[in-house]
Design an enzyme around this catalytic site. Structure first.
Site, PDB file in Angstrom:
ATOM      1  CE  LYS A 230      -4.371  -1.905   1.314  1.00 43.91           C
ATOM      2  NZ  LYS A 230      -5.437  -2.121   2.290  1.00 43.91           N
ATOM      3  NE  ARG A 264      -7.839  -8.166   0.377  1.00 48.86           N
ATOM      4  CZ  ARG A 264      -7.359  -7.469  -0.647  1.00 48.86           C
ATOM      5  NH1 ARG A 264      -6.294  -6.714  -0.503  1.00 48.86           N
ATOM      6  NH2 ARG A 264      -7.953  -7.512  -1.824  1.00 48.86           N
TER       7      ARG A 264
HETATM    8  N1  HH2 Z   1      -7.475  -3.695   0.660  1.00 50.06           N
HETATM    9  C1  HH2 Z   1      -7.781  -3.705  -0.646  1.00 50.06           C
HETATM   10  C2  HH2 Z   1      -8.893  -4.423  -1.122  1.00 50.06           C
HETATM   11  N2  HH2 Z   1      -9.656  -5.138  -0.282  1.00 50.06           N
HETATM   12  N3  HH2 Z   1     -10.113  -5.932   1.901  1.00 50.06           N
HETATM   13  C3  HH2 Z   1      -9.823  -5.972   3.202  1.00 50.06           C
HETATM   14  N4  HH2 Z   1     -10.564  -6.691   4.051  1.00 50.06           N
HETATM   15  N5  HH2 Z   1      -8.756  -5.263   3.719  1.00 50.06           N
HETATM   16  C4  HH2 Z   1      -7.956  -4.493   2.926  1.00 50.06           C
HETATM   17  O1  HH2 Z   1      -7.025  -3.844   3.454  1.00 50.06           O
HETATM   18  C5  HH2 Z   1      -8.247  -4.436   1.529  1.00 50.06           C
HETATM   19  C6  HH2 Z   1      -9.357  -5.186   1.039  1.00 50.06           C
HETATM   20  C7  HH2 Z   1      -6.928  -2.935  -1.597  1.00 50.06           C
HETATM   21  O2  HH2 Z   1      -5.894  -3.744  -2.105  1.00 50.06           O
HETATM   22  P1  HH2 Z   1      -5.931  -4.450  -3.541  1.00 50.06           P
HETATM   23  O3  HH2 Z   1      -7.048  -5.440  -3.604  1.00 50.06           O
HETATM   24  O4  HH2 Z   1      -4.601  -4.992  -3.870  1.00 50.06           O
HETATM   25  O5  HH2 Z   1      -6.154  -3.252  -4.552  1.00 50.06           O
HETATM   26  P2  HH2 Z   1      -7.384  -2.790  -5.418  1.00 50.06           P
HETATM   27  O6  HH2 Z   1      -8.474  -2.355  -4.491  1.00 50.06           O
HETATM   28  O7  HH2 Z   1      -6.807  -1.650  -6.236  1.00 50.06           O
HETATM   29  O8  HH2 Z   1      -7.840  -3.941  -6.260  1.00 50.06           O
END
Ligand code: HH2
Length: 285
Positions: A230, A264
């Protein structure tokens, strides 16, 4: 630094099973999106996503979180039918090919319901079940749930995040939402909580939440943490998204030391290995 072990959840129940929390669990990220902040487009085609899901399971993921909508800052919302079109073939295939539980990362009840029918056993909702149709749906299907805290909406959440006491407010939100979920007949052991690192938070808010995770763990629900790659890590010197593995593992280590039980992450192999050492020190496992 003494780990907080008392009053912590020992299992996380989901549809048709449970994850024991006797060690740190790894939730592998599978983004079936063109625009996710660190891996957008890499697993957008179903065959690539399915291959990646199998790889995550082989690398030690305890569950796989499949998402069809980026929720990064400034991301535009995706219509439910498009989101479902992205994740459907991946969920269906992985349900046959891996034997770890699948969660669906969605804010939309339409997508959640279809994903559960296709085999997802956990709903990961970054909006903390803002849509009133989510709560009865989760209760009816008996799935596990991640209640995450987010201030605002992805498009605007980083404009001017503000709290008077971020740990107290995030904990208060998670406590209220988990009580509401329990009142809607969702078993408390099925409810995991997540402070939502980077979701409507400044760097200082994120760091305060990582330091204050013990107070969120005291709620007695499994605690999920998402720090992987992040951008707040870059603000303290971690580099570009592709270079943030050491920083992500350091942040996950500290989060676990402060009470997180499910990490995660994108880099499952490296994080799993690191968490084995963390568990050996903190939990004597
Ligand atoms: N962070 C993201 C997405 N979903 N869910 C939970 N429970 N906790 C988190 O910190 C979280 C989440 C963001 O990360 P990522 O899926 O890699 O990115 P994007 O939203 O751009 O797909």
């Amino acid at each position: 630094m003494a780990p907080r072990m008392t009053g912590r959840a020992t299992v996380w129940r989901h549809r048709g099973g449970e994850l024991s929390l006797d060690r740190t669990r790894i939730m592998g990220v599978l983004n079936v999106t063109p625009d996710s902040f660190s891996d957008g487009g890499r697993f957008f085609h179903p065959e690539d996503a399915i291959r990646r899901g199998i790889e995550l399971a082989d690398q030690g993921a305890d569950l796989i979180d499949v998402g069809g909508e980026s929720t990064r800052p400034r991301a535009e919302a995706v219509p439910a039918d498009e989101e479902w079109r992205r994740v459907a073939p991946v969920l269906r295939a992985l349900g046959q090919k891996v034997d770890v539980p699948l969660s669906i990362d969605t804010r939309k009840p339409e997508v959640a319901a279809k994903a559960i029918e296709a085999g997802a056993v956990i709903v990961n909702d970054v909006s903390g079940l803002r849509d009133p149709r989510m709560l009865p749906l989760i209760a009816r299907y008996g799935v596990g749930v991640v209640l995450m805290h987010m201030q605002g909406e992805p498009e605007t959440m980083q404009d001017r995040p503000a709290y008077s006491d971020v740990v107290r407010e995030v904990r208060g939100f998670l406590e209220t939402r988990s009580r509401e979920a329990a009142a809607a007949q969702i078993p408390p052991e099925s409810i995991a909580v997540d402070p939502g690192i980077g979701f409507g938070k400044t760097l200082e808010h994120n760091l305060d939440l990582l330091r204050g995770l013990g107070s969120i763990a005291e709620l007695g629900h499994p605690v999920v943490i998402g720090v992987s790659r992040k951008s707040f890590l870059a603000k303290v010197g971690a580099g570009e998204a592709g270079e943030r593995l050491p920083a992500s593992v350091a942040a996950a280590t500290l989060a676990v030391a402060h009470g997180a039980q499910i990490v995660r992450c994108h880099d499952v192999l490296e994080t799993t290995r690191a968490m084995r050492v963390v568990d050996a020190v903190l939990r004597r496992t």
